[in-house]
Design an enzyme around this catalytic site. Structure first.
Site, mmCIF file in Angstrom:
data_model
loop_
_atom_site.group_PDB
_atom_site.id
_atom_site.type_symbol
_atom_site.label_atom_id
_atom_site.label_comp_id
_atom_site.label_asym_id
_atom_site.label_seq_id
_atom_site.Cartn_x
_atom_site.Cartn_y
_atom_site.Cartn_z
ATOM 1 N N GLY A 269 0.510 -1.606 0.168
ATOM 2 C CA GLY A 269 -0.102 0.174 0.054
ATOM 3 C C GLY A 269 1.068 1.319 0.165
ATOM 4 C CG ASP B 126 -8.686 1.037 9.983
ATOM 5 O OD1 ASP B 126 -9.285 1.234 11.702
ATOM 6 O OD2 ASP B 126 -8.964 0.135 9.641
ATOM 7 C CE LYS C 279 -9.996 3.218 7.143
ATOM 8 N NZ LYS C 279 -10.778 1.346 6.181
ATOM 9 C CB VAL D 83 -10.548 5.379 1.501
ATOM 10 C CG1 VAL D 83 -11.450 6.110 2.095
ATOM 11 C CG2 VAL D 83 -9.438 5.310 2.215
ATOM 12 N NE ARG E 173 -1.894 -2.608 -4.035
ATOM 13 C CZ ARG E 173 -2.285 -2.707 -2.652
ATOM 14 N NH1 ARG E 173 -2.076 -2.340 -2.293
ATOM 15 N NH2 ARG E 173 -2.338 -4.228 -1.543
HETATM 16 P P1 IMP Z 1 -4.259 -1.321 10.267
HETATM 17 O O1 IMP Z 1 -3.404 -2.450 10.414
HETATM 18 O O2 IMP Z 1 -5.989 -2.044 11.679
HETATM 19 O O3 IMP Z 1 -3.748 0.152 11.373
HETATM 20 O O4 IMP Z 1 -4.503 -0.573 8.942
HETATM 21 C C1 IMP Z 1 -2.996 -0.987 8.050
HETATM 22 C C2 IMP Z 1 -3.081 -1.217 7.080
HETATM 23 O O5 IMP Z 1 -4.884 -2.011 6.689
HETATM 24 C C3 IMP Z 1 -2.624 -0.083 5.879
HETATM 25 O O6 IMP Z 1 -1.716 -0.506 5.376
HETATM 26 C C4 IMP Z 1 -3.702 -1.017 4.749
HETATM 27 O O7 IMP Z 1 -2.968 -1.857 3.975
HETATM 28 C C5 IMP Z 1 -4.962 -1.434 5.134
HETATM 29 N N1 IMP Z 1 -6.095 -0.617 4.622
HETATM 30 C C6 IMP Z 1 -6.663 -0.132 6.434
HETATM 31 N N2 IMP Z 1 -7.726 0.445 6.281
HETATM 32 C C7 IMP Z 1 -8.091 0.396 5.027
HETATM 33 C C8 IMP Z 1 -8.403 1.479 3.853
HETATM 34 O O8 IMP Z 1 -9.831 1.855 4.185
HETATM 35 N N3 IMP Z 1 -8.276 0.781 2.488
HETATM 36 C C9 IMP Z 1 -7.205 0.134 1.989
HETATM 37 N N4 IMP Z 1 -6.630 -0.365 3.124
HETATM 38 C C10 IMP Z 1 -6.458 0.245 3.951
HETATM 39 MG MG MG Z 2 -1.517 -1.814 3.895
#
Ligand code: IMP
Ligand code: MG
Length: 193
Positions: free
Chosen positions: A44, A103, A131, A153, A165
């Site tokens: 990402g 997130d 987020k 998103v 992407r």
């Molecule tokens: P976390 O581990 O929940 O903080 O999320 C981070 C990872 O989840 C990021 O590296 C993203 O790849 C993926 N991610 C989180 N939210 C989204 C979103 O809204 N769209 C796409 N990928 C997301």
């Molecule tokens: Mg990611």
């Protein structure tokens, strides 16, 4: 692909402007150190990181970390899996982890200790998006581009089921996209059982 877009959340012009601001801030903070290693979290952060570092005229090395938390068509974190690492020069250096979005915080919470285990002297983090979610993650990033509402998103490196992407803006998808892809995913899981 464009038929799937519901609305643009952050335009490519807004992103470009903010990325330059972030790069200047980071450059100022690390100027003179000469010990910086940038670690984008793939896939990402690929596009964000590529744009960011081209506005950072300071010496740096690059390592790579591939982490998956939203496999397939899901829009909920499924727990963090470290898929691959090519960290290169991390030992004794200042490391800046770069991700597209924070997130739940699980991804950074896995990445930061891993880099310390590899001998990094100091680890900081930089994300393009944060987020606005409840509960707030226990970990925060040191550099944050934009705060966004708690919705899924895609674009500018962010994906859904590895699609979208390459969209230049950050966008929200039409609800029907999630319905279709989730149904396709479920039937794939059923046939593989
Ligand atoms: P976390 O581990 O929940 O903080 O999320 C981070 C990872 O989840 C990021 O590296 C993203 O790849 C993926 N991610 C989180 N939210 C989204 C979103 O809204 N769209 C796409 N990928 C997301
Ligand atoms: Mg990611």
């Amino acid at each position: 692909m464009h038929d799937d877009i519901d609305h643009i959340l952050i335009s490519q012009q807004q992103i470009a402007h903010r990325v330059v601001q972030m790069a200047h801030q980071i450059t100022t903070d690390y100027a003179g150190d000469g010990q910086l290693t940038i670690v984008p979290i793939l896939t990402g952060a690929m596009i964000f990181c590529a744009d960011l570092i081209r506005h950072m005229p300071i010496p740096m090395k690059i390592g790579l970390l591939t982490i998956s938390s939203y496999p397939g068509a899901t829009t909920k974190s499924q727990g963090v899996t470290i898929l691959d690492q090519h960290l290169g020069h991390v030992k004794g250096r200042k490391v800046l982890v770069v991700d597209d979005i924070i997130d739940s915080g699980n991804t950074l919470q896995a990445a930061v200790p891993l880099l310390y285990q590899h001998g990094a002297a100091v680890v900081r983090s930089c994300v393009l998006l944060r987020k606005d979610r409840q509960p707030q993650p226990a970990i925060s990033a040191d550099y944050i581009g934009f705060d966004i509402p708690d919705e899924f998103v895609v674009g500018y490196g962010l994906d859904h089921n590895d699609d979208y992407r390459n969209l230049p803006d950050i966008v929200a998808l039409k609800p029907r996209v999630f319905d279709l892809k989730c149904r396709a995913n479920e039937s794939k899981l059923r046939t593989s059982r």
